[in-house]
Design a protein around this motif. Structure first.
Motif, mmCIF file in Angstrom:
data_model
loop_
_atom_site.group_PDB
_atom_site.id
_atom_site.type_symbol
_atom_site.label_atom_id
_atom_site.label_comp_id
_atom_site.label_asym_id
_atom_site.label_seq_id
_atom_site.Cartn_x
_atom_site.Cartn_y
_atom_site.Cartn_z
ATOM 1 N N GLU A 1 -37.867 13.887 24.428
ATOM 2 C CA GLU A 1 -38.369 13.285 25.656
ATOM 3 C C GLU A 1 -37.240 13.000 26.627
ATOM 4 N N ARG B 1 -42.786 24.028 30.752
ATOM 5 C CA ARG B 1 -41.899 22.857 30.741
ATOM 6 C C ARG B 1 -41.181 22.647 32.075
ATOM 7 N N HIS C 1 -50.288 17.642 31.900
ATOM 8 C CA HIS C 1 -50.151 18.328 30.622
ATOM 9 C C HIS C 1 -50.066 19.819 30.912
ATOM 10 N N THR D 1 -33.871 20.146 29.089
ATOM 11 C CA THR D 1 -35.148 20.849 29.022
ATOM 12 C C THR D 1 -34.958 22.271 28.534
ATOM 13 N N LEU E 1 -41.608 16.543 25.513
ATOM 14 C CA LEU E 1 -41.439 17.981 25.342
ATOM 15 C C LEU E 1 -41.904 18.400 23.948
ATOM 16 N N ASN E 2 -42.817 19.339 23.917
ATOM 17 C CA ASN E 2 -43.352 19.889 22.662
ATOM 18 C C ASN E 2 -44.070 18.861 21.806
ATOM 19 N N ASP F 1 -47.091 22.387 24.235
ATOM 20 C CA ASP F 1 -47.376 21.761 25.517
ATOM 21 C C ASP F 1 -46.441 20.588 25.776
ATOM 22 N N HIS F 2 -46.395 20.188 27.035
ATOM 23 C CA HIS F 2 -45.512 19.113 27.474
ATOM 24 C C HIS F 2 -46.324 18.140 28.326
ATOM 25 N N THR F 3 -46.064 16.853 28.175
ATOM 26 C CA THR F 3 -46.909 15.822 28.781
ATOM 27 C C THR F 3 -46.061 14.844 29.585
#
Length: 210
Positions: A129, A15, A11, A120, A158-159, A171-173
């Motif tokens: 995503e 990005r 996390h 991205t 993404l986001n 944030d990006h996971t």
């Protein structure tokens, strides 16, 4: 029949770093059939235009109004871009987007390392995503785990932090996908995800997402 489950393992607000970590995981299971698909909800006209410029080969679809696709409405009277068009088919007039946002974007089954960087960069603050599918996770016989391919995958959100695309975040996971196996309420495949993530210096950081 089996189902998949995805565990968050990274996390970050960065990005580019999140994409790099996702790629490191990808390489653990990349095989001949691996490909990548992109999805997004583009929430402004500027983001739609940027997406059309950077990735015009994808499909764009605006939101429909109630009754717009009633069977009594002739096909020629239905807005074509609400069914799905390539980037060049999007309307140029900003007024055409009123009540149509977010615009859904989809680009499926692409070669790995061909579209991820552009997507991205182009997605901006919209949610979306990158989903790498058809991976082949390796066996870990010493730990009692067999590898798999049916549910093997890596996703970069993404986001947003979930597949449901809730409120945008900064944030990006990164998620790791495996087969879902539940014995007496215990997720028996979660230790395998820890093992996979550990090979690139990561670990499971939250509950699985079905």
């Amino acid at each position: 029949m089996s189902n998949g489950i995805a565990y968050p393992v990274f996390h970050s607000p960065d990005r580019v770093l999140a994409l790099s970590m996702a790629r490191r995981l990808l390489e653990l299971g990349r095989c001949a059939d691996t490909n990548v698909s992109l999805y997004a909800e583009l929430r402004s006209v500027d983001e739609v235009r940027q997406g059309a410029k950077e990735l015009p080969e994808g499909w764009f679809r605006g939101q429909e109004h109630d009754g717009e696709f009633d069977h009594r409405v002739p096909l020629e009277d239905r807005p074509g871009w609400l069914v799905g068009v390539r980037g060049v088919g999007l309307p140029a007039d900003p007024a055409a987007y009123e009540g149509r946002l977010p615009v859904d974007y989809e680009l499926l089954d692409q070669p790995v390392d061909g579209v991820e960087d552009a997507f991205t960069a182009a997605i901006g603050p919209s949610v979306g995503e990158i989903n790498w599918q058809h991976l082949c996770w390796p066996d870990a016989p010493e730990a009692g785990f067999r590898g798999e391919s049916k549910h093997a995958g890596v996703t970069l959100l993404l986001n947003t932090g979930t597949h449901e695309y809730g409120e945008p975040t900064d944030d990006h996971t990164v998620l790791v996908h495996v087969r879902s196996a539940d014995v007496d309420g215990r997720r028996t495949r979660e230790p395998y995800v820890h093992r996979l993530a550990g090979q690139v210096g990561l670990t499971v950081i939250g509950p699985g997402q079905l």
